[in-house]
Scaffold this motif. Structure first.
Motif, PDB file in Angstrom:
ATOM      1  N   ILE A  78       0.806  -0.759   0.340  1.00  0.00           N
ATOM      2  CA  ILE A  78      -0.370   0.209   0.249  1.00  0.00           C
ATOM      3  C   ILE A  78       1.202   0.912   0.113  1.00  0.00           C
ATOM      4  O   ILE A  78       1.967   1.806   0.879  1.00  0.00           O
ATOM      5  N   PRO A  79       0.996   1.883  -1.042  1.00  0.00           N
ATOM      6  CA  PRO A  79       1.556   3.106  -1.299  1.00  0.00           C
ATOM      7  C   PRO A  79       1.387   4.334  -0.552  1.00  0.00           C
ATOM      8  O   PRO A  79      -0.192   4.638   0.367  1.00  0.00           O
ATOM      9  N   ALA A  80       2.228   5.288   0.275  1.00  0.00           N
ATOM     10  CA  ALA A  80       1.812   7.010   0.086  1.00  0.00           C
ATOM     11  C   ALA A  80       0.710   7.421  -1.013  1.00  0.00           C
ATOM     12  O   ALA A  80       0.891   7.050  -2.116  1.00  0.00           O
ATOM     13  N   PRO A  81      -0.304   8.284   0.140  1.00  0.00           N
ATOM     14  CA  PRO A  81      -0.724   8.669  -1.399  1.00  0.00           C
ATOM     15  C   PRO A  81       0.006   9.742  -2.382  1.00  0.00           C
ATOM     16  O   PRO A  81      -0.313   9.812  -4.065  1.00  0.00           O
ATOM     17  N   ASP A  82       1.115  10.367  -2.165  1.00  0.00           N
ATOM     18  CA  ASP A  82       1.179  10.873  -3.709  1.00  0.00           C
ATOM     19  C   ASP A  82       2.008  10.428  -4.303  1.00  0.00           C
ATOM     20  O   ASP A  82       2.247  10.517  -5.640  1.00  0.00           O
ATOM     21  N   LYS A  83       2.708   9.005  -3.367  1.00  0.00           N
ATOM     22  CA  LYS A  83       3.663   8.122  -4.717  1.00  0.00           C
ATOM     23  C   LYS A  83       2.031   7.549  -6.011  1.00  0.00           C
ATOM     24  O   LYS A  83       2.441   7.003  -6.350  1.00  0.00           O
ATOM     25  N   ALA A  84       0.975   7.527  -4.906  1.00  0.00           N
ATOM     26  CA  ALA A  84       0.039   6.616  -5.361  1.00  0.00           C
ATOM     27  C   ALA A  84      -0.362   7.332  -7.004  1.00  0.00           C
ATOM     28  O   ALA A  84      -0.380   6.957  -8.174  1.00  0.00           O
ATOM     29  N   ARG A  85      -0.353   8.776  -6.706  1.00  0.00           N
ATOM     30  CA  ARG A  85      -0.882   9.364  -7.470  1.00  0.00           C
ATOM     31  C   ARG A  85      -0.204   9.803  -8.337  1.00  0.00           C
ATOM     32  O   ARG A  85      -0.129  10.029  -9.652  1.00  0.00           O
ATOM     33  N   ALA A  86       1.282   9.448  -8.017  1.00  0.00           N
ATOM     34  CA  ALA A  86       2.801   9.798  -9.270  1.00  0.00           C
ATOM     35  C   ALA A  86       2.441   8.698 -10.250  1.00  0.00           C
ATOM     36  O   ALA A  86       2.923   8.947 -11.613  1.00  0.00           O
ATOM     37  N   GLU A  87       2.168   7.801  -9.761  1.00  0.00           N
ATOM     38  CA  GLU A  87       2.158   5.584 -10.536  1.00  0.00           C
ATOM     39  C   GLU A  87       0.817   6.301 -11.454  1.00  0.00           C
ATOM     40  O   GLU A  87       0.707   6.153 -12.183  1.00  0.00           O
ATOM     41  N   LEU A  88       0.106   6.677 -10.861  1.00  0.00           N
ATOM     42  CA  LEU A  88      -1.227   7.129 -11.810  1.00  0.00           C
ATOM     43  C   LEU A  88      -1.179   8.023 -12.869  1.00  0.00           C
ATOM     44  O   LEU A  88      -1.635   7.389 -13.822  1.00  0.00           O
ATOM     45  N   ALA A  89      -0.352   8.825 -12.715  1.00  0.00           N
ATOM     46  CA  ALA A  89       0.029  10.363 -13.488  1.00  0.00           C
ATOM     47  C   ALA A  89       0.800   9.913 -15.135  1.00  0.00           C
ATOM     48  O   ALA A  89       0.582   9.933 -15.694  1.00  0.00           O
ATOM     49  N   ALA A  90       1.845   8.840 -13.951  1.00  0.00           N
ATOM     50  CA  ALA A  90       3.040   8.262 -15.429  1.00  0.00           C
ATOM     51  C   ALA A  90       1.674   7.097 -16.286  1.00  0.00           C
ATOM     52  O   ALA A  90       2.455   6.813 -17.121  1.00  0.00           O
ATOM     53  N   ALA A  91       1.229   6.401 -15.568  1.00  0.00           N
ATOM     54  CA  ALA A  91       0.405   5.171 -15.994  1.00  0.00           C
ATOM     55  C   ALA A  91      -0.301   5.668 -17.673  1.00  0.00           C
ATOM     56  O   ALA A  91      -1.098   5.180 -18.315  1.00  0.00           O
ATOM     57  N   ALA A 131       0.341   8.657 -19.069  1.00  0.00           N
ATOM     58  CA  ALA A 131       0.790   9.603 -19.824  1.00  0.00           C
ATOM     59  C   ALA A 131       1.265   8.216 -20.851  1.00  0.00           C
ATOM     60  O   ALA A 131       1.372   8.832 -21.746  1.00  0.00           O
ATOM     61  N   ALA A 132       1.783   7.109 -20.379  1.00  0.00           N
ATOM     62  CA  ALA A 132       2.341   5.731 -20.918  1.00  0.00           C
ATOM     63  C   ALA A 132       0.828   5.180 -21.709  1.00  0.00           C
ATOM     64  O   ALA A 132       1.432   4.584 -22.600  1.00  0.00           O
ATOM     65  N   ARG A 133       0.113   5.825 -22.091  1.00  0.00           N
ATOM     66  CA  ARG A 133      -1.496   5.530 -21.736  1.00  0.00           C
ATOM     67  C   ARG A 133      -1.259   3.989 -22.335  1.00  0.00           C
ATOM     68  O   ARG A 133      -1.945   2.872 -22.714  1.00  0.00           O
ATOM     69  N   ASP A 134      -1.714   3.573 -20.399  1.00  0.00           N
ATOM     70  CA  ASP A 134      -1.601   1.781 -20.016  1.00  0.00           C
ATOM     71  C   ASP A 134      -2.871   1.580 -19.445  1.00  0.00           C
ATOM     72  O   ASP A 134      -2.329   1.834 -18.431  1.00  0.00           O
ATOM     73  N   PRO A 135      -3.369   1.274 -19.998  1.00  0.00           N
ATOM     74  CA  PRO A 135      -4.938   0.828 -19.880  1.00  0.00           C
ATOM     75  C   PRO A 135      -4.734   0.079 -18.375  1.00  0.00           C
ATOM     76  O   PRO A 135      -4.941   0.144 -17.135  1.00  0.00           O
ATOM     77  N   ALA A 136      -4.275  -1.235 -18.728  1.00  0.00           N
ATOM     78  CA  ALA A 136      -3.640  -2.321 -17.830  1.00  0.00           C
ATOM     79  C   ALA A 136      -3.527  -1.452 -15.822  1.00  0.00           C
ATOM     80  O   ALA A 136      -3.646  -1.438 -14.809  1.00  0.00           O
ATOM     81  N   GLY A 137      -2.289  -0.519 -16.472  1.00  0.00           N
ATOM     82  CA  GLY A 137      -1.217  -0.442 -15.656  1.00  0.00           C
ATOM     83  C   GLY A 137      -1.778   0.854 -15.186  1.00  0.00           C
ATOM     84  O   GLY A 137      -1.816   1.093 -13.759  1.00  0.00           O
ATOM     85  N   GLU A 138      -2.942   1.549 -15.610  1.00  0.00           N
ATOM     86  CA  GLU A 138      -3.591   2.859 -14.830  1.00  0.00           C
ATOM     87  C   GLU A 138      -4.995   2.271 -14.533  1.00  0.00           C
ATOM     88  O   GLU A 138      -4.502   3.012 -13.497  1.00  0.00           O
ATOM     89  N   LYS A 139      -5.229   1.018 -14.552  1.00  0.00           N
ATOM     90  CA  LYS A 139      -6.186   0.285 -13.430  1.00  0.00           C
ATOM     91  C   LYS A 139      -5.412  -0.196 -12.092  1.00  0.00           C
ATOM     92  O   LYS A 139      -6.316   0.437 -11.238  1.00  0.00           O
ATOM     93  N   ARG A 140      -4.203  -0.943 -12.186  1.00  0.00           N
ATOM     94  CA  ARG A 140      -3.676  -1.021 -10.940  1.00  0.00           C
ATOM     95  C   ARG A 140      -3.348   0.598 -10.331  1.00  0.00           C
ATOM     96  O   ARG A 140      -3.304   0.731  -9.331  1.00  0.00           O
ATOM     97  N   ALA A 141      -2.440   1.258 -10.515  1.00  0.00           N
ATOM     98  CA  ALA A 141      -3.154   2.303 -10.157  1.00  0.00           C
ATOM     99  C   ALA A 141      -4.074   3.033  -9.699  1.00  0.00           C
ATOM    100  O   ALA A 141      -3.895   3.489  -8.269  1.00  0.00           O
ATOM    101  N   GLU A 142      -5.073   3.549 -10.240  1.00  0.00           N
ATOM    102  CA  GLU A 142      -6.220   3.069  -9.282  1.00  0.00           C
ATOM    103  C   GLU A 142      -6.442   2.798  -8.281  1.00  0.00           C
ATOM    104  O   GLU A 142      -7.116   4.128  -7.318  1.00  0.00           O
ATOM    105  N   ASN A 143      -6.548   1.468  -8.322  1.00  0.00           N
ATOM    106  CA  ASN A 143      -7.204   0.596  -7.291  1.00  0.00           C
ATOM    107  C   ASN A 143      -6.084   0.895  -5.630  1.00  0.00           C
ATOM    108  O   ASN A 143      -5.774   1.057  -4.903  1.00  0.00           O
ATOM    109  N   ALA A 144      -4.640   1.009  -6.435  1.00  0.00           N
ATOM    110  CA  ALA A 144      -3.493   1.736  -5.812  1.00  0.00           C
ATOM    111  C   ALA A 144      -3.644   3.220  -4.393  1.00  0.00           C
ATOM    112  O   ALA A 144      -3.433   3.248  -3.715  1.00  0.00           O
TER     113      ALA A 144
END
Length: 294
Positions: free
Chosen positions: A83-96, A98-111
């Motif tokens: 379970i990540p810190a909120p700021d780290k989770a938001r950064a990972e979601l933004a990266a996913a 930006a990369a147009r990665d639907p699977a990564g975006e879904k994981r990042a949203e859950n995180a």
């Protein structure tokens, strides 16, 4: 006149003194491992036959250090390393995104959704540390010493200006201690059994945040020891009712007779740091000034 002797003078030199006074190797016989002092011979201490001694050392080392530090009461915080810190989770979601990665975006949203538990764990540790530092018996946060919820617990205590404990474990994929643990209270274990014993030895309460196999193992060992009377009753707080009721069906265990009526009273659900702190205040009379000055 000869100097007076101290009544408390040692009758025998300490092991440290013996090691310091051991003569340097003079020949090939003195260089042999068999000539080493037993307690200074790593090869000997790591033999399979010495496992009981190593287990005793893992019991004693954290025990003696905590005694010396005056630690008598702890709040144990279990939970996932994932379970990540909120700021780290938001950064990972933004990266996913930006990369147009639907699977990564879904994981990042859950995180990001789960990161709310990180923030609650941090706040609870901060509240408990801040509010009990003035107590006759302060309550120290103890975690497994790794990332995720463990980091949040140590971080909250650190941000409140208090000490906290980390009980790390050697794993195939190395788990490094998080940077918020008090350095002199950062321990490393080989044996899970000794580590779990130290979680419970000084605990006045346990808070179990969402987690996987490791968290479930720690939770159910504690509940089993309380249920069977092998250790004293204490608050066991399961943080996040929605998560735990989805993961565990205690009603089914009662209906099938696998646990007894009332065993579900060994724990309670909480959903905020304030709610968990209120339980501790009530259980230990912290609000009335009996344990802490008003």
């Amino acid at each position: 006149m000869s100097p007076r002797r101290d009544l408390k003078e040692r009758n025998f030199p300490s092991a440290e003194e013996e090691l310091r006074l051991a003569p340097p190797p003079l020949d090939r016989l003195a260089e042999a491992d068999t000539y080493r002092l037993a307690f200074a011979d790593p090869g000997f201490l790591l033999r399979d036959e010495l496992r009981p001694v190593r287990m005793q050392l893992e019991l004693l080392k954290p025990e003696l250090v905590q005694q010396e530090q005056g630690i008598e009461a702890t709040l144990v915080m279990f939970g996932s390393a994932r379970i990540p810190a909120p700021d780290k989770a938001r950064a990972e979601l933004a990266a996913a995104q930006a990369a147009r990665d639907p699977a990564g975006e879904k994981r990042a949203e859950n995180a990001l959704a789960m990161s709310a538990y990180y923030e609650e764990a941090r706040r609870l540790a901060e509240i408990v540390t801040r509010e009990t530092q003035r107590c006759d018996t302060p309550i120290y946060v103890v975690t497994g010493g790794g990332p995720g919820i463990m980091e949040a617990g140590n971080r909250g205590a650190y941000e409140a200006g208090g000490k906290s404990i980390g009980l790390n474990i050697v794993l195939p994929h190395e788990q490094y201690p998080n940077p918020y643990i008090t350095p002199e209270l950062c321990f490393r274990f080989h044996y899970f059994a000794m580590r779990k014993m130290h979680f419970l030895m000084r605990s006045v309460a346990l808070v179990c945040f969402p987690g996987g196999f490791g968290t479930l193992d720690e939770l159910f060992e504690a509940l089993t020891l309380i249920q069977t009377g092998k250790c004293r009753q204490r608050p066991v707080l399961m943080f996040g009712r929605a998560f735990w009721e989805k993961v565990l069906n205690f009603e089914a265990l009662i209906e099938t007779g696998m646990i007894s009526e009332g065993d579900d009273k060994l724990f309670r659900f909480v959903d905020s740091a304030e709610e968990a702190w209120a339980v501790l205040q009530h259980e230990y009379d912290l609000t009335a000034g009996a344990q802490c000055p008003v």
